[in-house]
Design a protein around this motif. Structure first.
Motif, short mmCIF file in Angstrom:
data_model
loop_
_atom_site.label_atom_id
_atom_site.label_comp_id
_atom_site.label_asym_id
_atom_site.label_seq_id
_atom_site.Cartn_x
_atom_site.Cartn_y
_atom_site.Cartn_z
N SER A 138 -30.44 27.47 2.11
CA SER A 138 -30.64 27.38 0.68
C SER A 138 -31.98 28.01 0.34
O SER A 138 -32.96 27.78 1.04
N TRP A 139 -32.01 28.77 -0.73
CA TRP A 139 -33.25 29.43 -1.17
C TRP A 139 -33.95 30.16 -0.02
O TRP A 139 -35.14 30.04 0.20
N ASN A 140 -33.16 30.89 0.76
CA ASN A 140 -33.67 31.69 1.88
C ASN A 140 -34.35 30.86 2.97
O ASN A 140 -35.16 31.38 3.73
N SER A 141 -34.03 29.58 3.03
CA SER A 141 -34.55 28.71 4.09
C SER A 141 -33.37 27.99 4.73
O SER A 141 -32.40 27.67 4.06
#
Length: 142
Positions: free
Chosen positions: A41-44
């Protein structure tokens, strides 16, 4: 008296720690399964770890993992198992979905146990909900 924001924050943090410690006491001197799964999510990428004993499931930790290779996850799982062992909580099983990195991670943990690199034997369980979802998806394709 109404606490100031910093005091209120500390009260919330302490309350969370108390709940966490009370939850860990539920598992003392018991064999548990470590349940974990990841999401991006959100590049994490985050992995949620929970403890399971029949009738009891509790959140243990949420880890932000930058590199989700099997070796990195294995290091985290080994650390969690050692930390829990110090609290007299014995991890005897791991439940994951069927993601290739998690299957590979478990095989590495199994090998570590065979060569006595770690002190705890672990049984792997595939999550039945994930397995059923894969089965249904395959059936829909036909």
């Amino acid at each position: 008296d109404i606490p100031r924001p910093a005091e209120f924050r500390e009260l919330i943090i302490q309350y969370g720690k108390n709940i966490f410690n009370d939850n860990l006491k539920l598992f003392e001197n018991k064999p548990v399964s470590l349940i974990f799964d990841g999401t991006t999510s959100w590049n994490s990428t985050y992995y949620q770890f929970a403890l399971y004993f029949p009738g009891i499931v509790r959140h243990y930790t949420l880890e932000n993992i930058e590199e989700t290779a099997a070796d990195n996850i294995r290091i985290i799982v080994n650390k969690i198992c050692k930390d829990l062992l110090q609290k007299n909580i014995f991890v005897v099983g791991v439940t994951t979905d069927n993601a290739s990195n998690l299957i590979s991670c478990f095989k590495k943990i199994q090998n570590d146990a065979k060569i006595k690199k770690i002190d705890f034997p672990i049984i792997h369980f595939s999550c039945s909900a994930h397995t059923a979802q894969l089965l249904i998806d395959d059936l829909k394709k036909k």
